[in-house]
Each structure stands twice: as structure tokens, then as C-alpha cells.
Design a protein around this motif. Structure first.
Motif, short mmCIF file in Angstrom:
data_model
loop_
_atom_site.label_atom_id
_atom_site.label_comp_id
_atom_site.label_asym_id
_atom_site.label_seq_id
_atom_site.Cartn_x
_atom_site.Cartn_y
_atom_site.Cartn_z
N PHE A 112 0.83 -1.20 0.00
CA PHE A 112 0.00 0.00 0.00
C PHE A 112 0.87 1.26 0.00
CE2 PHE A 112 -2.04 3.25 2.74
CZ PHE A 112 -3.07 3.62 1.90
N PHE A 113 1.82 1.33 0.93
CA PHE A 113 2.65 2.53 1.04
C PHE A 113 3.67 2.65 -0.09
CE2 PHE A 113 1.20 2.32 5.50
CZ PHE A 113 0.77 3.64 5.64
N ILE A 114 4.22 1.52 -0.52
CA ILE A 114 5.17 1.56 -1.64
C ILE A 114 4.48 2.03 -2.91
CG2 ILE A 114 6.58 0.12 -3.18
CD1 ILE A 114 7.23 -1.62 -0.71
N THR A 115 3.27 1.55 -3.14
CA THR A 115 2.51 1.95 -4.33
C THR A 115 2.21 3.44 -4.32
OG1 THR A 115 1.47 -0.22 -4.44
CG2 THR A 115 0.42 1.54 -5.69
N MET A 116 1.79 3.96 -3.18
CA MET A 116 1.52 5.40 -3.09
C MET A 116 2.78 6.21 -3.38
SD MET A 116 -1.22 6.23 -0.08
CE MET A 116 -0.13 5.79 1.26
N PHE A 117 3.90 5.76 -2.83
CA PHE A 117 5.16 6.47 -3.03
C PHE A 117 5.59 6.45 -4.50
CE2 PHE A 117 9.90 6.43 -2.98
CZ PHE A 117 10.09 7.73 -2.52
N VAL A 118 5.49 5.28 -5.13
CA VAL A 118 5.87 5.15 -6.55
C VAL A 118 4.96 5.99 -7.43
CG1 VAL A 118 6.01 3.55 -8.50
CG2 VAL A 118 6.91 2.88 -6.26
N TYR A 125 7.81 12.91 -11.81
CA TYR A 125 8.70 12.71 -12.95
C TYR A 125 8.17 13.42 -14.19
CZ TYR A 125 11.22 10.31 -16.69
OH TYR A 125 11.97 10.03 -17.80
N TYR A 126 6.86 13.37 -14.36
CA TYR A 126 6.24 14.03 -15.50
C TYR A 126 5.91 15.51 -15.21
CZ TYR A 126 5.72 9.62 -17.99
OH TYR A 126 5.96 8.45 -18.65
N ASP A 127 6.44 16.00 -14.06
CA ASP A 127 6.26 17.40 -13.66
C ASP A 127 4.78 17.77 -13.67
OD1 ASP A 127 7.25 19.80 -12.76
OD2 ASP A 127 7.43 20.67 -14.76
N TYR A 128 3.97 16.88 -13.14
CA TYR A 128 2.52 17.05 -13.13
C TYR A 128 2.11 17.86 -11.91
CZ TYR A 128 -2.24 15.62 -14.38
OH TYR A 128 -3.54 15.60 -14.78
N LYS A 129 1.31 18.89 -12.10
CA LYS A 129 0.84 19.70 -10.98
C LYS A 129 -0.21 18.89 -10.21
CE LYS A 129 -1.27 24.11 -9.75
NZ LYS A 129 -1.89 25.37 -10.24
N LEU A 130 0.11 18.57 -8.97
CA LEU A 130 -0.76 17.72 -8.17
C LEU A 130 -1.90 18.52 -7.54
CD1 LEU A 130 1.88 15.47 -6.41
CD2 LEU A 130 0.30 14.80 -8.20
N LEU A 131 -3.12 18.10 -7.83
CA LEU A 131 -4.31 18.68 -7.22
C LEU A 131 -4.90 17.67 -6.23
CD1 LEU A 131 -5.87 20.08 -10.52
CD2 LEU A 131 -4.48 21.32 -8.85
N LEU A 132 -5.96 18.05 -5.55
CA LEU A 132 -6.58 17.16 -4.56
C LEU A 132 -6.98 15.83 -5.19
CD1 LEU A 132 -7.74 16.58 -1.76
CD2 LEU A 132 -9.85 17.73 -2.47
N ALA A 133 -7.54 15.88 -6.41
CA ALA A 133 -7.97 14.66 -7.09
C ALA A 133 -6.80 13.72 -7.33
CB ALA A 133 -8.64 15.00 -8.42
N ASN A 134 -5.61 14.28 -7.57
CA ASN A 134 -4.43 13.45 -7.81
C ASN A 134 -3.95 12.77 -6.53
OD1 ASN A 134 -3.71 16.17 -9.80
ND2 ASN A 134 -4.01 14.16 -10.71
N TYR A 135 -4.05 13.48 -5.40
CA TYR A 135 -3.67 12.87 -4.12
C TYR A 135 -4.65 11.75 -3.75
CZ TYR A 135 -0.14 16.44 -3.24
OH TYR A 135 0.99 17.22 -3.32
N ILE A 136 -5.91 11.94 -4.07
CA ILE A 136 -6.90 10.87 -3.85
C ILE A 136 -6.57 9.69 -4.75
CG2 ILE A 136 -9.34 10.22 -4.07
CD1 ILE A 136 -10.03 13.14 -3.45
N ASP A 137 -6.16 9.99 -5.97
CA ASP A 137 -5.75 8.98 -6.94
C ASP A 137 -4.57 8.18 -6.39
OD1 ASP A 137 -5.16 7.55 -9.27
OD2 ASP A 137 -4.00 9.20 -10.12
N PHE A 139 -3.78 7.72 -3.25
CA PHE A 139 -4.27 6.91 -2.13
C PHE A 139 -5.01 5.66 -2.63
CE2 PHE A 139 -7.74 5.93 0.89
CZ PHE A 139 -6.98 5.57 1.99
N THR A 140 -5.92 5.84 -3.58
CA THR A 140 -6.68 4.70 -4.09
C THR A 140 -5.79 3.74 -4.87
OG1 THR A 140 -7.35 5.99 -6.04
CG2 THR A 140 -8.88 5.92 -4.18
N SER A 141 -4.72 4.27 -5.46
CA SER A 141 -3.77 3.40 -6.17
C SER A 141 -3.19 2.38 -5.21
CB SER A 141 -2.64 4.23 -6.80
OG SER A 141 -3.13 5.06 -7.82
N GLY A 142 -2.85 2.83 -3.99
CA GLY A 142 -2.32 1.91 -2.98
C GLY A 142 -3.33 0.85 -2.60
N LEU A 143 -4.60 1.26 -2.45
CA LEU A 143 -5.65 0.31 -2.11
C LEU A 143 -5.87 -0.70 -3.23
CD1 LEU A 143 -8.36 2.66 -0.51
CD2 LEU A 143 -6.86 1.06 0.69
#
Length: 210
Positions: A112-118, A125-137, A139-143
């Protein structure tokens, strides 16, 4: 009622017919995959592969990198799960439905934590501006990552993680304007609840027999 239909249709006004058809195919095969998983049917994996491969492409085009990574992982894990669920010894399946051990729980938390970190690193890496939706993304990626691992090894806890992640993803995709995928995850949530109850009943029956 018309507002509900408008919400699901507005997002596709400027979408290409190819995009709409691909999303519809992923929608149908995704639901079939969860339906077969609920029944502990090996068809969960070929149907899931169709859905995830298409979804990887759609999410790549939409620039949702975290979700795209997860669906790529689903594709890989579907191949592993297909093989693992198919294994037999003396005409009996080797991998039964079971609960996670203490060691497997620790592995799940680590995944869970490794996936969130990666996932976070990929966005950076893609210099993507992180918004709230991305942080939720993230979190759910880890799940989802952990849930897929537990699914491939037939651990009943996979359903609990699917339910939590699906419930979060429904409004997330709705916010992004992906109405069809939002509806799909709502259906996933219902099927995941049914899947948990069905697997739990199967597990309890087997323990009584033993």
C-alpha cells in the motif's frame, strides 16, 4: 432525472466515437470480470484483461497517470492470477479462498505505502501539478494495488479493499467528468459487497466441514 442523464452525457459531447466505444467495451468487460470474481470463476481474468488494457489506453490519453499505472498493473496481475487460480494438484485447485495471515497483512500494508510512493514519484517525474484529485488517486492506487494482489492469491480481504477504493473512486471519476466509469465503479461497489458475502459464506462452510 434529466440532470442525471445530462451529467453522464455531457462529458461525451466532444469525445470521439472511438473513445466512447472503447470506454463502453471496458465498462461491460469490467463488470463481467467482477461478476466472475464473485463466483470464483477463472473467467475473471480474461474478461478483466480486456477491460484493463483498454482502460490503460483511455487513462493515458486523459493523462491520469496514477490510474493508468494501476490498470497496467491489473493487466500484469491478471496474467499471474489466471495462472495461480488455474493451478491443480490431483485434479484439485491448489489455491483456495482463505484469510490473510499476519505476514500477508504486513506485506499488504507495505505494498500500500510503496505503491503510493511510486505513484507520487511518477507524477513528479512528468512534472505534473498535483491537485486534490491526484492525491486521492495516489491513495486509491495503494488500495487497488494491494486488493489486486489479495485477489490473485484468493484472500477474502481483497473485497474489503475493493469496496473502500470503489466508494472513493465513484465521486472521483464523476468529478473528472468520466460518467460511464463513475457508474461502473458504483456497480463494482455493489458487486464487491456481494463478492465479500459470497466468499465469506464459502469460507465459513468449508471451516464447518473441516
Amino acid at each position: 432525472m434529466s440532470h442525471i442523464f445530462d451529467f453522464f452525457l455531457d462529458a461525451y459531447k466532444n469525445a470521439s466515437s472511438t473513445f466512447i466505444v472503447l470506454e463502453a467495451i471496458a465498462f461491460v468487460f469490467g463488470i463481467l470480470s467482477v461478476h466472475y470474481a464473485k463466483k470464483e470463476n477463472i473467467l475473471v481474468y480474461p474478461t478483466g484483461l480486456v477491460a484493463t488494457v483498454i482502460t490503460v489506453y483511455l487513462l493515458y490519453k486523459a493523462r491520469y497517470l496514477g490510474d493508468m499505472m494501476m490498470n497496467f498493473y491489473y493487466s500484469v496481475m491478471s496474467i499471474f492470477g489466471w495462472w495461480n487460480w488455474s493451478r491443480k494438484k490431483n485434479d484439485e485447485f491448489v489455491v483456495p479462498i482463505s484469510r490473510t495471515t499476519k505476514k500477508e497483512k504486513i506485506i499488504g500494508v507495505a505494498l500500500f505505502f510503496i505503491t503510493m510512493f511510486v505513484t507520487y514519484l511518477v507524477y513528479n517525474y512528468y512534472d505534473y501539478k498535483l491537485l486534490l484529485a491526484n492525491y486521492i488517486d495516489i491513495f486509491t492506487s495503494g488500495l487497488f494495488f494491494t486488493a489486486m494482489w489479495y485477489m490473485a492469491t484468493k484472500k477474502i480481504e481483497n473485497w474489503i479493499l475493493w469496496i473502500i477504493a470503489d466508494l472513493i473512486t465513484v465521486p472521483l471519476y464523476a468529478y473528472r467528468g468520466l460518467g460511464m466509469l463513475s457508474l461502473q465503479y458504483l456497480i463494482f461497489t455493489i458487486l464487491a459487497i456481494q463478492g465479500y458475502l459470497q466468499w465469506k459464506k464459502h469460507l465459513n462452510n468449508n471451516q464447518q466441514i473441516a
